[in-house]
Write an enzyme that holds these catalytic residues in place. Structure first.
Site, PDB file in Angstrom:
ATOM      1  N   ARG A 179      50.725 -38.223   9.642  1.00  0.00           N
ATOM      2  CA  ARG A 179      51.155 -37.579   8.506  1.00  0.00           C
ATOM      3  C   ARG A 179      50.665 -38.385   7.064  1.00  0.00           C
ATOM      4  O   ARG A 179      51.416 -38.447   6.229  1.00  0.00           O
ATOM      5  CB  ARG A 179      52.789 -37.884   8.396  1.00  0.00           C
ATOM      6  CG  ARG A 179      53.564 -36.989   9.326  1.00  0.00           C
ATOM      7  CD  ARG A 179      53.365 -35.306   9.150  1.00  0.00           C
ATOM      8  NE  ARG A 179      54.455 -34.814   9.776  1.00  0.00           N
ATOM      9  CZ  ARG A 179      54.095 -34.213  11.216  1.00  0.00           C
ATOM     10  NH1 ARG A 179      52.747 -34.571  11.556  1.00  0.00           N
ATOM     11  NH2 ARG A 179      55.061 -33.410  11.751  1.00  0.00           N
ATOM     12  N   CYS A 227      60.585 -32.263   8.279  1.00  0.00           N
ATOM     13  CA  CYS A 227      61.621 -33.636   8.913  1.00  0.00           C
ATOM     14  C   CYS A 227      61.419 -34.588   7.745  1.00  0.00           C
ATOM     15  O   CYS A 227      60.567 -34.648   6.971  1.00  0.00           O
ATOM     16  CB  CYS A 227      60.680 -34.126   9.909  1.00  0.00           C
ATOM     17  SG  CYS A 227      60.846 -32.978  11.448  1.00  0.00           S
ATOM     18  N   GLU A 299      59.549 -39.368   5.585  1.00  0.00           N
ATOM     19  CA  GLU A 299      58.250 -38.424   5.395  1.00  0.00           C
ATOM     20  C   GLU A 299      58.156 -37.401   4.339  1.00  0.00           C
ATOM     21  O   GLU A 299      57.205 -37.474   3.477  1.00  0.00           O
ATOM     22  CB  GLU A 299      58.093 -37.466   6.988  1.00  0.00           C
ATOM     23  CG  GLU A 299      56.966 -36.676   6.870  1.00  0.00           C
ATOM     24  CD  GLU A 299      56.862 -35.873   7.974  1.00  0.00           C
ATOM     25  OE1 GLU A 299      57.493 -35.954   9.081  1.00  0.00           O
ATOM     26  OE2 GLU A 299      56.303 -34.689   7.898  1.00  0.00           O
TER      27      GLU A 299
HETATM   28  C1  LIG Z   1      60.657 -25.904   7.522  1.00  0.00           C
HETATM   29  C2  LIG Z   1      59.267 -26.960   7.286  1.00  0.00           C
HETATM   30  C3  LIG Z   1      58.531 -27.173   8.579  1.00  0.00           C
HETATM   31  C4  LIG Z   1      57.750 -28.220   8.359  1.00  0.00           C
HETATM   32  N1  LIG Z   1      56.736 -28.480   9.639  1.00  0.00           N
HETATM   33  C5  LIG Z   1      55.791 -29.387   9.429  1.00  0.00           C
HETATM   34  C6  LIG Z   1      54.936 -29.650  10.585  1.00  0.00           C
HETATM   35  O1  LIG Z   1      55.492 -29.137  11.621  1.00  0.00           O
HETATM   36  N2  LIG Z   1      54.325 -30.542  10.539  1.00  0.00           N
HETATM   37  C7  LIG Z   1      53.644 -31.145   9.053  1.00  0.00           C
HETATM   38  O2  LIG Z   1      52.687 -31.923   9.080  1.00  0.00           O
HETATM   39  N3  LIG Z   1      54.665 -31.003   8.285  1.00  0.00           N
HETATM   40  C8  LIG Z   1      55.468 -30.033   7.999  1.00  0.00           C
HETATM   41  N4  LIG Z   1      56.411 -29.676   7.198  1.00  0.00           N
HETATM   42  C9  LIG Z   1      55.904 -30.450   5.900  1.00  0.00           C
HETATM   43  C10 LIG Z   1      55.409 -29.920   4.931  1.00  0.00           C
HETATM   44  O3  LIG Z   1      54.980 -28.345   5.072  1.00  0.00           O
HETATM   45  C11 LIG Z   1      53.560 -30.506   5.110  1.00  0.00           C
HETATM   46  O4  LIG Z   1      53.604 -31.622   4.542  1.00  0.00           O
HETATM   47  C12 LIG Z   1      52.825 -29.722   4.046  1.00  0.00           C
HETATM   48  O5  LIG Z   1      51.526 -29.804   4.414  1.00  0.00           O
HETATM   49  C13 LIG Z   1      52.986 -30.015   2.600  1.00  0.00           C
HETATM   50  O6  LIG Z   1      52.039 -29.226   2.004  1.00  0.00           O
HETATM   51  P1  LIG Z   1      52.572 -28.719   0.115  1.00  0.00           P
HETATM   52  O7  LIG Z   1      51.359 -28.205  -0.223  1.00  0.00           O
HETATM   53  O8  LIG Z   1      53.754 -28.203   0.365  1.00  0.00           O
HETATM   54  O9  LIG Z   1      52.592 -30.444  -0.306  1.00  0.00           O
HETATM   55  P2  LIG Z   1      53.672 -30.612  -1.529  1.00  0.00           P
HETATM   56  O10 LIG Z   1      54.913 -30.700  -0.659  1.00  0.00           O
HETATM   57  O11 LIG Z   1      53.455 -29.805  -2.756  1.00  0.00           O
HETATM   58  O12 LIG Z   1      53.055 -32.167  -1.592  1.00  0.00           O
HETATM   59  C14 LIG Z   1      53.060 -33.264  -0.773  1.00  0.00           C
HETATM   60  C15 LIG Z   1      52.271 -34.438  -1.223  1.00  0.00           C
HETATM   61  O13 LIG Z   1      51.006 -34.060  -1.269  1.00  0.00           O
HETATM   62  C16 LIG Z   1      50.321 -34.267  -2.542  1.00  0.00           C
HETATM   63  N5  LIG Z   1      49.527 -33.000  -2.678  1.00  0.00           N
HETATM   64  C17 LIG Z   1      49.897 -31.683  -2.602  1.00  0.00           C
HETATM   65  N6  LIG Z   1      48.741 -30.848  -3.097  1.00  0.00           N
HETATM   66  C18 LIG Z   1      47.702 -31.854  -3.522  1.00  0.00           C
HETATM   67  C19 LIG Z   1      46.329 -31.681  -3.690  1.00  0.00           C
HETATM   68  N7  LIG Z   1      45.758 -30.396  -4.109  1.00  0.00           N
HETATM   69  N8  LIG Z   1      45.693 -32.775  -3.986  1.00  0.00           N
HETATM   70  C20 LIG Z   1      46.290 -33.940  -4.015  1.00  0.00           C
HETATM   71  N9  LIG Z   1      47.622 -34.276  -3.429  1.00  0.00           N
HETATM   72  C21 LIG Z   1      48.232 -33.215  -3.157  1.00  0.00           C
HETATM   73  C22 LIG Z   1      51.544 -34.255  -3.339  1.00  0.00           C
HETATM   74  O14 LIG Z   1      51.423 -35.111  -4.513  1.00  0.00           O
HETATM   75  C23 LIG Z   1      52.544 -34.907  -2.742  1.00  0.00           C
HETATM   76  O15 LIG Z   1      52.427 -36.385  -2.598  1.00  0.00           O
HETATM   77  C24 LIG Z   1      57.302 -28.880   6.936  1.00  0.00           C
HETATM   78  C25 LIG Z   1      58.030 -28.527   6.006  1.00  0.00           C
HETATM   79  C26 LIG Z   1      59.131 -27.339   5.971  1.00  0.00           C
HETATM   80  C27 LIG Z   1      59.923 -27.115   4.833  1.00  0.00           C
END
Ligand SMILES: Cc1cc2nc3c(=O)[nH]c(=O)nc-3n(C[C@H](O)[C@H](O)[C@H](O)COP(=O)(O)OP(=O)(O)OC[C@H]3O[C@@H](n4cnc5c(N)ncnc54)[C@H](O)[C@@H]3O)c2cc1C
Length: 312
Positions: A179, A227, A299
């Protein structure tokens, strides 16, 4: 209102191709449905937009700012007193070149996987159902079933908003861990080249549906950010099991509840606030430390009112 907010329309807005909004409600941009207004919210449509925002930030070094992708791993406060920088449609396109898929960071991860399948390219189907953008997935090395997005990444293109330079990084130049990546917090990832495997379209589609149904059965349906805690070392102990053993399932603070379905999820069952979630997090961490001796680490990314996330 401070000067930078009053003048931002003129000083930045006129140069941007993307949208600039004042007082945007962050709940609408997050899977948690938690978060009040952000002073400024900007959408990046091009590298030029990134250059313009970076110039504005250099001229206003005290202004906090934060990059937001799909908002599925973040917990916002009641008020964010800074600039939220988000990829717009121009940085969310999905293209194909031989057996590579080139995805704009703002593209939804599932859309990228489905589009690749339509092009008969597979190999990242195990990530199906992880919500959020491909940029966010890359930044946090998203994974499932013991595999990681890092397996499919060939190249990452980003723009460093602090140093104001473009960067291109090959997979081997990035440190990937559970992660986590060592990419600088100031690096706005804008494009990712994914190296996939030629596969029959039906095989890819079948695998995507299988993974999606497995996830639907496991994940709570209420709003969450996934999580809350990373699993502690050694990896045979899961945070969820420790929390479950302490009887936290169903424990509720305001509208934040430890999910009865999955103890490592704190879900929003109504109008939860950041404070509700944080209080529950504190209770859980304290109990786990006292009973099992583990220091649980979050996380989810907790965004503070004036937090600057770009010093990494
Ligand atoms: C129901 C559910 C299930 C999930 N299951 C999993 C799983 O199985 N495995 C897993 O790994 N995660 C899981 N997640 C967590 C999440 O979905 C992941 O971490 C996802 O990859 C985050 O992406 P995001 O675009 O929403 O990032 P954000 O939530 O928007 O940002 C997360 C971080 O990434 C940074 N960021 C985002 N976009 C960029 C960019 N373009 N450039 C630089 N930095 C950036 C942000 O600044 C922040 O620090 C789950 C979440 C939910 C709600």
């Amino acid at each position: 209102m401070e000067d930078w907010r009053r003048d931002i329309g003129k000083s930045l807005g006129t140069y941007l191709e993307g949208k600039l909004a004042m007082g945007e409600e962050m709940a609408a941009h997050t899977s948690y449905r938690i978060g009040g207004s952000a002073d400024v919210f900007v959408e990046m449509e091009s590298v030029e937009d990134l250059q313009n925002v970076a110039r504005f930030l250099a001229e206003h070094p005290k202004v906090p700012w934060q990059i937001l992708g799909g908002g599925t791993n973040v917990l916002y406060p009641e008020h964010y007193r800074g600039v939220v920088i988000h990829p717009g449609k121009g940085l969310s396109k999905i293209k194909k070149k031989e057996d590579r898929v080139i995805a704009g960071a703002g593209a939804e991860l599932l859309e990228v996987i489905k589009q690749a399948a339509e092009w008969s390219l597979g190999g990242m189907d195990f990530l199906a159902g992880i919500p959020g953008s491909v940029g966010g997935a890359l930044k946090g090395n998203a994974g499932a079933f013991g595999r990681w997005i890092s397996e499919c990444v060939e190249l990452v293109r980003g723009f460093d908003l602090a140093e104001r330079v473009e960067r291109e990084l090959k997979n081997q130049e990035i440190e990937w861990s559970y992660r986590k990546t060592n990419l600088r917090a100031a690096l706005f990832i804008y494009e990712i080249v994914l190296k996939l495997e030629p596969r029959p379209i039906m095989e890819c589609m079948h695998e995507i549906s299988r993974v999606l149904s497995e996830r639907m059965a496991k994940n709570p349906s209420e709003p969450s950010a996934g999580c809350v805690f990373v699993n502690p070392e050694p990896p045979d102990v899961t945070a969820g099991r420790l929390i479950d053993e302490l009887g936290f399932k169903g424990r509720r603070i305001g509208d934040a509840m430890c999910s009865p379905q999955h103890a490592n999820f704190i879900v929003n069952v109504g109008k939860a606030t950041q404070a509700d979630v944080l209080t529950l997090i504190t209770e859980i961490k304290k109990a786990v430390k006292e009973r099992f001796g583990y220091d649980l680490v979050e996380e989810i990314k907790i965004i503070r009112e004036t937090m600057e996330e770009h010093n990494g």
